[in-house]
Design a protein around this motif. Structure first.
Motif, PDB file in Angstrom:
ATOM      1  N   GLN A   1      57.649  44.612  19.737  1.00 25.45           N
ATOM      2  CA  GLN A   1      57.708  43.651  20.846  1.00 25.45           C
ATOM      3  C   GLN A   1      59.128  43.148  21.034  1.00 25.45           C
ATOM      4  OE1 GLN A   1      54.067  41.048  19.971  1.00 25.45           O
ATOM      5  NE2 GLN A   1      54.104  41.278  22.177  1.00 25.45           N
TER       6      GLN A   1
ATOM      7  N   ASP B   1      55.843  45.541  15.556  1.00 25.96           N
ATOM      8  CA  ASP B   1      55.078  46.134  16.655  1.00 25.96           C
ATOM      9  C   ASP B   1      55.944  46.468  17.864  1.00 25.96           C
ATOM     10  OD1 ASP B   1      55.713  43.642  17.482  1.00 25.96           O
ATOM     11  OD2 ASP B   1      53.675  42.915  17.727  1.00 25.96           O
TER      12      ASP B   1
ATOM     13  N   ARG C   1      60.425  40.259  26.510  1.00 23.84           N
ATOM     14  CA  ARG C   1      59.570  40.645  25.393  1.00 23.84           C
ATOM     15  C   ARG C   1      58.598  41.720  25.861  1.00 23.84           C
ATOM     16  NH1 ARG C   1      58.234  39.074  20.195  1.00 23.84           N
ATOM     17  NH2 ARG C   1      56.016  38.784  19.748  1.00 23.84           N
TER      18      ARG C   1
ATOM     19  N   ARG D   1      52.939  44.987  22.958  1.00 17.65           N
ATOM     20  CA  ARG D   1      52.802  45.654  21.672  1.00 17.65           C
ATOM     21  C   ARG D   1      52.802  47.167  21.829  1.00 17.65           C
ATOM     22  NH1 ARG D   1      50.436  45.363  16.819  1.00 17.65           N
ATOM     23  NH2 ARG D   1      50.889  43.365  15.833  1.00 17.65           N
TER      24      ARG D   1
HETATM   25 MG    MG Z   1      53.425  41.140  18.186  1.00 18.16          MG
END
Ligand code: MG
Ligand code: UDP
Length: 330
Positions: free
Chosen positions: A103, A101, A202, A205
């Motif tokens: 991330q 995704d 991080r 998404r």
């Molecule tokens: Mg994720």
């Protein structure tokens, strides 16, 4: 450079569960990084029982570019098992698991590789900021790392996900760990070797929804603590011992009291409190033994960790030699 069979230097392992909306963008970003690195690579995509078109899209990408290899599992086994399946199928001298995704920014792969070339066996990507997370998730994450840090002998690094680089030596060590409760954060810490970390933010998404909820996270945390600590099991000896000492003192007090004052009949309150309290404590103790026993049961069944439905792009198919390896269905 595309992968040649003889020597793949880097394997990127990606688990996919209903990620059709992320696939194109993920490959675009992965390739722009990987092609810059001047090494041979493969991308192992594990389809973890997706219900959308993830698998078809992956196969289309594989047909366009043979460096993309696809393993599809027979059903949804969960991220940790999907990752294990991918790592089992990888051939690279270094392996990097990464989420589909986006991330974990693929651009970091370059930094991970640089550290690996300096001689590190595990390079963690450690989260700097948790941009996507609510305060409750950050708080519970903190409480979890604190608890597991106190309860376990293994030093589990906080705020690292599965995004990291593993040298082949580490992968070889992982393959010797047959446990079914695969708390990977702990397993990686357990194997040791030369480790270092790099920091990153991080990202939220790219598309789609996370598959985690608090109930799953709670069970994940329990798995982590129970696989890496026996303290919850042992604590009951001390609780029991303390209660026994208290009961003995109370009994002594009651005997002396009765000798001096005589027998007083009303005692319902104290009795019921003691009965309920002891019942509760015993049930908690039993429950904790049950948590361990359930996991022992999982282990002794010796089922394979995952089943493979199909492979695309592997010339050498894994044989089902150990209990953990795949059983090819076709
Ligand atoms: Mg994720
Ligand atoms: N994933 C998987 N199987 C699952 C759940 C998730 O392979 O049963 C994959 C998912 O496709 C993604 C990665 O694991 O590539 C991380 O999942 P997610 O984003 O839901 O977790 P989070 O980032 O919230 O921890």
């Amino acid at each position: 450079m595309e992968s040649t069979l003889e020597s793949v230097e880097l394997s990127v392992v990606v688990p996919f569960h209903n990620e059709e909306s992320n696939i194109d963008h993920l490959f675009e970003r992965l390739f722009s990084v990987l092609n810059r690195l001047n090494l041979t690579y493969e991308i192992i995509c594990v389809d973890d029982g997706s219900q959308d078109n993830t698998l078809q899209y992956l196969i289309t990408h594989h047909q366009r570019n043979p460096a993309i290899k696809v393993v599809s599992l027979s059903r949804n086994f969960g991220k940790e098992v999907a990752l294990t399946a991918g790592i089992d199928h990888s051939q690279g001298k270094a392996v990097i698991p990464i989420d589909a995704d986006l991330q974990d920014p693929p651009e970091l792969i370059e930094e991970l590789i640089n550290k690996w070339r300096e001689g590190y066996d595990i390079v963690y990507a450690k989260r700097h900021l948790r941009l996507d997370d609510s305060w409750l998730k950050r708080l519970t994450a903190k409480a979890f790392y604190y608890t597991i840090g106190k309860l376990s002998h293994v030093d589990i690094p906080a705020n690292v996900g599965d995004f990291r680089l593993l040298d082949r030596r580490v992968v070889q060590a992982l393959k010797q760990m047959p446990e079914r409760t695969r708390f990977m954060k702990g397993v990686f810490a357990w194997v040791g070797f030369k480790q270092c970390s790099i920091l990153y933010d991080r990202q939220p998404r790219y598309q789609g929804q996370t598959k985690w909820n608090y109930w799953k996270l709670w069970n994940f945390a329990l798995d982590g603590i129970i696989s890496f600590s026996n303290i919850p099991l042992k604590i009951w000896t001390y609780v029991g011992f303390s209660l026994a000492v208290f009961a003995f003192l109370y009994a002594t007090f009651l005997i002396i009291f009765t000798l001096i004052v005589g027998i007083i009949v009303p005692g319902y309150m104290s009795l019921i409190v003691v009965v309920l309290f002891l019942g509760g404590v015993q049930l908690i103790g039993l429950g904790i033994i049950g948590e361990y026993l359930g996991r022992v049961h999982e282990e002794v069944k010796q089922r394979p960790l995952y089943l493979i439905q199909d492979h695309h792009g592997f010339t050498k198919v894994l044989k089902s030699k150990s209990i953990r390896t795949s059983i090819p269905m076709r």
